[in-house]
Scaffold this active site. Structure first.
Site, short mmCIF file in Angstrom:
data_model
loop_
_atom_site.label_atom_id
_atom_site.label_comp_id
_atom_site.label_asym_id
_atom_site.label_seq_id
_atom_site.Cartn_x
_atom_site.Cartn_y
_atom_site.Cartn_z
N CYS A 52 0.81 -1.22 0.00
CA CYS A 52 0.00 0.00 0.00
C CYS A 52 0.84 1.28 0.00
CB CYS A 52 -0.94 0.00 1.20
SG CYS A 52 -2.02 -1.44 1.29
N CYS A 125 -2.30 3.35 2.90
CA CYS A 125 -3.27 2.36 3.41
C CYS A 125 -4.24 3.01 4.39
CB CYS A 125 -2.56 1.15 3.99
SG CYS A 125 -1.60 1.51 5.45
N ASP A 126 -5.09 2.16 4.96
CA ASP A 126 -6.34 2.62 5.57
C ASP A 126 -6.21 3.74 6.59
OD1 ASP A 126 -7.13 0.50 4.08
OD2 ASP A 126 -8.07 -0.62 5.70
N LYS A 127 -5.37 3.59 7.59
CA LYS A 127 -5.35 4.56 8.69
C LYS A 127 -4.43 5.74 8.40
CE LYS A 127 -8.09 1.65 10.28
NZ LYS A 127 -7.87 0.72 9.16
N GLU A 447 -10.60 -5.03 12.81
CA GLU A 447 -11.50 -5.35 11.71
C GLU A 447 -11.70 -6.86 11.65
OE1 GLU A 447 -9.80 -3.74 8.17
OE2 GLU A 447 -10.32 -1.68 8.69
N SER A 473 -13.58 -4.47 7.69
CA SER A 473 -12.83 -3.99 6.54
C SER A 473 -13.79 -3.46 5.50
CB SER A 473 -12.02 -5.15 5.94
OG SER A 473 -11.60 -4.86 4.64
#
Length: 557
Positions: A52, A125-127, A447, A473
């Site tokens: 990512c 990526c996500d955070k 998640e 997720s």
């Protein structure tokens, strides 16, 4: 007097008393000319662990070229990142949401400590995406965020793959629906290189949010990670931050109630991740904007689902890019009067002006017309009821069940629920309950993709429901209620559930209830005792003591 373009950095670079500072910076390679220029921080979330953020060093170099070309001096620094795809289903996943706060804190500290005049944040990526936006909101100096872009889809036969397919293959292999050779083929083909997970999962959902907020230049985030145009977008971001500095255009002018409403609509219209609820609540808190969990239901209920994206749909992020990009979604929503077209973006243009610059690809099927949506209302609903007095989040983009009633199968850890799925202990109509996985109880609100994907892979996705005080997720699909609040560790009603209790989902009524009397529920909770904290020292313990409810964004105070 400080130069108008060095309103902050002059305090550490100018004057005889700052000679020690200049000596230190010269040792790092900066010249007198460099130090006479505005100093722009480049906050990088690069790691070599997972795809990512893998390519962000390359993009940071291009950002710095743009800053120098526009008359500034870049100073790059790094912060942490936890890959959700790698840590999913294990103890390490508890670190993911916690990293959002650490990312925001560390960027804030470095920027304040070094008196940067402006800031460019690179995320993947996500955070890292919400983390950098939270930092920009706190600092309120001229700055912007650039998302590293989505991974190219994997390919197996005639099918595009994402990491979602690998998680679901785990369940399919365990239930003997595929053999070992087929299982390995999916694993080896799903992730072909750099970039964030390819569906409208959390990373791409928050990338969309960043463009609709206006904190990222519209059209820049959606460029896939390995496409040549991404380097130009990074260079342009470096140039743009200098323009922001000259205009003194700050995040506080961009992150407004109207832009946050636009962002919520973008999540609903694209079938985005439930994590956007958590992150937008946190961003609103940092920006001083009033927002509550019920606003998501209100906005989603008036916003049609028009983007046919995985996990509920057919296409991946690169397909959206080739169809006309996120701008095409914005264009559709603006023309229908569903978002505020007059909100300002970091480019100085309004979101309406930015959206008009895209061209729709003839024959594309990724983005529907507003009058021909996949669904008349968006993907997010907020349920309340005796199990979730503060609310919980359900994504309905990928399924049609509006009512589900079934017996509870209660687990106090994600690992126990996953083992039950793998052992074939979950049956049609069950409601899997995973508790003590909330912000405080986990801590870190893991998640549950391992469990939800295993259910789908085992052929139970259309017949089983799941509730948790943890998260999901963006790749999760099926009837799944997350962010149940208050959480079990705070003595929320989910802590009182017992195996066999009848759980009722009623999506139309916006209810999540356990079908026992109020008196019985009260009696059970009266005997509840808080469990011992899972961590007694360190960052995990600190976070558990400071974190708020998921209904408030799981921010730390």
């Amino acid at each position: 007097m400080a130069d108008s373009l060095k309103p902050r950095s002059a305090a550490i670079t100018d004057g005889p008393d700052r000679a020690p500072t200049r000596a230190m910076l010269k040792a790092a390679g900066f010249s007198d000319e460099d130090l006479r220029r505005p100093i722009i921080g480049v906050a990088n979330t690069w790691i070599e662990i997972g795809p990512c953020n893998l390519h962000l060093r390359r993009l940071a170099a291009k950002v710095k070229e743009g800053i120098r070309a526009a008359g500034g001096t870049p100073m790059e620094f790094n912060t942490v990142s936890i890959s959700d795809g790698i840590s999913m289903g294990v103890e390490g996943m508890k670190c993911s949401l916690i990293s959002r706060e650490v990312i925001a804190d560390s960027i804030e500290l470095v920027a304040r400590g070094n008196h940067f005049d402006g800031l460019v944040c690179l995320s993947g990526c996500d955070k890292t995406n919400p983390g950098v936006v939270m930092a920009l909101a706190r600092l309120d100096i001229p700055g912007l965020a650039l998302y590293g872009g989505s991974i190219a889809p994997g390919r197996l036969g005639d099918k595009d793959l994402t990491i979602q397919d690998v998680f679901e293959a785990v369940g399919a292999f365990a239930s003997k629906r595929i053999d070992e050779k087929q299982f390995l083929a999916v694993e080896n083909a799903a992730c072909p290189g750099a970039g964030a997970c390819g569906g409208q999962f959390t990373a791409n959902t928050m990338s969309t949010v960043m463009e609709f907020l206006g904190i990222s230049p519209m059209g820049s985030n959606g460029i896939p990670a390995t496409v040549a145009e991404k380097d130009q977008a990074a260079f342009d971001a470096g140039v743009l931050v200098m323009d922001l500095l000259k205009r003194d255009l700050r995040p506080s002018k961009i992150l407004t109630r109207k832009s946050i409403e636009n962002a919520i609509a973008s999540v609903a219209a694209t079938g985005g991740s439930t994590n956007a609820v958590l992150h937008l609540l946190a961003i609103a808190q940092e920006a001083g904007v009033e927002l509550n969990i019920d606003d998501f239901d209100t906005i989603s209920n008036r916003t049609p689902l028009i983007a046919d994206l995985k996990p509920g749909g057919r296409f991946v992020a690169s397909d959206l890019y080739h169809a006309g990009g996120i701008q095409l979604v914005a264009q559709r929503l603006i023309k229908a009067g569903l978002i505020h077209g007059d909100t300002i973006t970091v480019t100085g243009k309004t979101i309406a002006e930015a959206a008009e610059m895209t061209k729709e690809t003839a024959g594309q099927e990724v983005v529907r017309a507003v009058n021909n949506p996949l669904k008349a209302t968006g993907g997010l609903v907020i349920l309340k009821g005796n199990l979730a007095p503060e609310g919980c989040v359900v994504k309905v983009a990928g399924h049609e069940r509006m009512i589900h009633r079934g017996p509870a199968r209660v687990y106090d850890r994600e690992e126990d629920a996953f083992a039950a799925v793998q052992a074939g202990q979950i049956k049609d109509n069950d409601v899997v309950v995973i508790r003590y996985e909330g912000p405080k109880g986990g801590p870190g609100m893991r998640e549950m993709l391992g469990v939800t994907a295993a259910l789908v892979g085992a052929g139970l996705g259309d017949s089983v429901a799941l509730i948790t005080d943890g998260r999901f997720s963006g790749a999760t699909h099926g009837l799944m209620a997350g962010h149940v609040a208050p959480e079990a560790a705070h003595g929320g009603p989910i802590a009182a559930l017992r195996d066999g209790d009848s759980i009722l989902f009623d999506i139309k009524a916006r209810r999540l209830d356990v079908e026992i009397s109020d008196a019985e529920l009260t009696a059970r909770l009266a005997t509840w005792k808080a469990p011992e904290p899972r961590y007694k020292t360190g960052v995990m313990a600190k976070y558990a003591k400071l974190v708020s409810s998921a209904s408030e964004g799981a921010i730390t105070r």
